[in-house]
Enzyme design. Structure first.
Site, PDB file in Angstrom:
ATOM      1  N   GLU A 286       0.612  -0.765   0.176  1.00  0.00           N
ATOM      2  CA  GLU A 286       0.042  -0.124   0.152  1.00  0.00           C
ATOM      3  C   GLU A 286       0.841   1.113  -0.042  1.00  0.00           C
ATOM      4  O   GLU A 286       0.112   2.102  -0.474  1.00  0.00           O
ATOM      5  CB  GLU A 286      -1.196   0.166   0.877  1.00  0.00           C
ATOM      6  CG  GLU A 286      -2.283   0.449   0.741  1.00  0.00           C
ATOM      7  CD  GLU A 286      -3.635   0.482   1.837  1.00  0.00           C
ATOM      8  OE1 GLU A 286      -3.942  -0.470   1.520  1.00  0.00           O
ATOM      9  OE2 GLU A 286      -3.547   0.736   2.764  1.00  0.00           O
ATOM     10  N   HIS A 315       8.417 -26.832   0.164  1.00  0.00           N
ATOM     11  CA  HIS A 315       7.486 -27.725  -0.103  1.00  0.00           C
ATOM     12  C   HIS A 315       6.295 -27.274  -0.771  1.00  0.00           C
ATOM     13  O   HIS A 315       5.294 -28.261  -1.458  1.00  0.00           O
ATOM     14  CB  HIS A 315       7.555 -28.840   1.354  1.00  0.00           C
ATOM     15  CG  HIS A 315       8.248 -29.344   1.416  1.00  0.00           C
ATOM     16  ND1 HIS A 315       9.039 -30.541   1.575  1.00  0.00           N
ATOM     17  CD2 HIS A 315       8.796 -28.995   3.073  1.00  0.00           C
ATOM     18  CE1 HIS A 315       9.830 -30.560   2.645  1.00  0.00           C
ATOM     19  NE2 HIS A 315       9.767 -29.502   3.177  1.00  0.00           N
ATOM     20  N   LYS A 429     -13.857   1.620  -2.546  1.00  0.00           N
ATOM     21  CA  LYS A 429     -14.865   1.203  -1.125  1.00  0.00           C
ATOM     22  C   LYS A 429     -16.316   2.575  -1.811  1.00  0.00           C
ATOM     23  O   LYS A 429     -16.850   1.908  -1.017  1.00  0.00           O
ATOM     24  CB  LYS A 429     -13.993   2.634  -0.559  1.00  0.00           C
ATOM     25  CG  LYS A 429     -13.012   2.315   0.572  1.00  0.00           C
ATOM     26  CD  LYS A 429     -12.535   2.987   1.678  1.00  0.00           C
ATOM     27  CE  LYS A 429     -11.399   2.581   2.272  1.00  0.00           C
ATOM     28  NZ  LYS A 429     -10.643   3.521   2.517  1.00  0.00           N
TER      29      LYS A 429
END
Ligand code: PA5
Length: 460
Positions: A286, A315, A429
């Site tokens: 951000e 793995h 938003k």
């Protein structure tokens, strides 16, 4: 407090000229690093950014400790409601200092647990409400803006779920003079702590947003701040040999921009640092993912942070890191002296695949795994470097998180972007507010409808 940064495997001498940095390349940019330091220092002195001051705010720390001492023993769970930078710091602290989820110590009024509701996912909210006792839960709601939809939605449910004495079990952390959370806290009389104006969510771990949940769950926040204060002194030194944050900022910046390593793998070899890796992921993404420089030039800067856990992800991810595109820098995080080495019993079973480990320790095995992975990556010309914390306690953790915040701020200066805003998250938003019927966002609802219509037409 001892933290080391081993950068050798970023050097051309180790991984070749195409992917590694020559000493001359690093030397030539030292001036730019010192300018970044001076530039950032000026911005802090002018009051634009406040995170470097947080470890020195004794009165704020004392106020939090006083409140924590007053309510201690009256709850067994601290339920944190917030999202993004408002709660990731608290998670990083809890995971590191109380043990990794889901195998934390047993909880009770003496050692309350932290339950973090950081999503508007009903499955998380409902499961959490079922697992907590409203009479033994202290709710901490955190939102700097005081109006984040996910936080508000979950908080309304949690508030309703509390018993009729709800206001005695809610604490708020928000802005002093803006937002509806502040208005509600005042109306209902919640004890309230404030974000400093010049500290945004992702830089707020040492404000009340991180320190209050930590103090409520028994963390020594004075020691956290002490470690961070020590790192802050170092981070202002105009000397790359001493200033770990500036040196790591310069090297991460150079390997990214000169050698095109557009992904950074934050690779803790410690389950306890897993929360911090997620905290860092947000901090780096951000802060440095930006469309424009401070001068307004379009750059679309950004280095994608990925969190990987050693040795588990050997793995899972390391095949890609070894043989896939050479577009990553791998930054290991290790702990030199873990609290308990985890002795492996001496018993031999007469089986070659088992017996060589008898009498050794898990800590030694994990350390061998990390060094082996670093060596393997290096032999495949893959840049990697390592932060080593001598121990994982409050002081080292406070110092390390502060180091990473300074590192991020310095890279922001080197890129000449504003590491402290987040314009890019606003449009989504606003669409959400429009879709959920918030007043003042009708235009975004209409724009969203046009987008839906275009999708329908494209689908045919
Ligand atoms: O780092 C940031 O500024 C963001 O991630 C915010 O913390 C996040 O969007 C939550 O904002 P608020 O605290 O206003 O709810």
């Amino acid at each position: 407090m001892k933290i080391q940064f081993d950068e050798i495997n970023l050097r051309a001498a180790m991984i070749g000229d195409v992917h590694g940095l020559k000493s001359s390349e690093i030397k030539n940019e030292q001036g730019a690093a010192l300018n970044a330091l001076a530039g950032f220092r000026k911005l802090v002195e002018e009051g634009h950014y406040g995170f470097p001051h947080l470890p020195f705010q004794t009165a704020a720390v004392e106020e939090i400790e006083k409140y924590a001492a007053k309510v201690r023993g009256s709850f067994d769970t601290v339920c944190l409601v917030g999202i993004g930078g408002s709660v990731l710091g608290a998670w990083a602290l809890d995971c590191a200092l109380h043990g990794p989820h889901p195998v934390q110590r047993a909880f009770g009024p003496k050692h309350p647990r932290l339950v973090i509701l950081d999503n508007a996912d009903p499955a998380l909210a409902m499961a959490a409400l079922e697992s907590m006792n409203p009479k033994k839960t202290l709710v901490v709601v955190i939102a700097k803006s005081g109006a984040t939809a996910e936080t508000v939605g979950v908080f309304l449910m949690v508030r309703e779920w509390l018993d009729r004495k709800a206001s005695r079990r809610i604490v708020a952390v928000t802005s002093e003079d803006v937002g509806d959370l502040k208005a509600l806290a005042t109306r209902e009389g919640y004890p309230t702590f404030h974000f400093p104006k010049n500290v945004g969510g992702r830089f707020s771990v040492l404000s009340a947003a991180g320190l209050l949940p930590a103090a409520l769950t028994g963390v020594n926040i004075q020691k956290l701040c002490k470690g961070a204060a020590g790192m802050t002194h170092l981070a202002w030194q105009p000397d790359l040999a001493q200033n770990l944050a500036l040196r790591s900022a310069l090297l991460h910046y150079l390997i990214w921009t000169r050698k095109n390593k557009t992904i950074q793998v934050a690779f803790p070899y410690s389950n306890r640092l897993w929360g911090a890796a997620f905290w860092f992921r947000q901090l780096w993404a951000e802060s440095l993912g930006k469309a424009k420089t401070r001068k307004g030039e379009t750059v679309h800067a950004g280095q994608t942070p990925v969190a990987a856990l050693g040795a588990t992800d050997q793995h899972s991810q390391v095949q890609l890191y070894m043989e896939g595109p050479n577009d990553k820098v791998h930054t290991f995080w290790t702990i030199a002296r873990p609290a308990d080495p985890g002795r492996i019993p001496r018993t031999k079973l007469g089986l070659e695949g088992f017996d060589y480990l008898a009498g050794q320790s898990l800590a030694k095995l994990l350390d061998a795994e990390q060094r082996a992975t670093a060596a393997a990556l290096t032999s495949y010309h893959r840049p990697n470097c390592t932060f080593t914390l001598d121990r994982l306690d409050e002081e080292h953790l406070g110092a390390f998180l502060q180091l990473l915040e300074f590192q991020t701020a310095f890279v922001g200066e080197l890129l000449n972007v504003n590491a402290f805003d987040q314009e890019g998250v606003e449009l989504g938003k606003k669409f959400t507010f429009g879709l959920m019927g918030r007043k003042g966002f009708e235009a975004y609802r209409e724009e969203f409808q046009r987008y839906e219509a275009k999708r329908a037409a494209t689908r045919g």
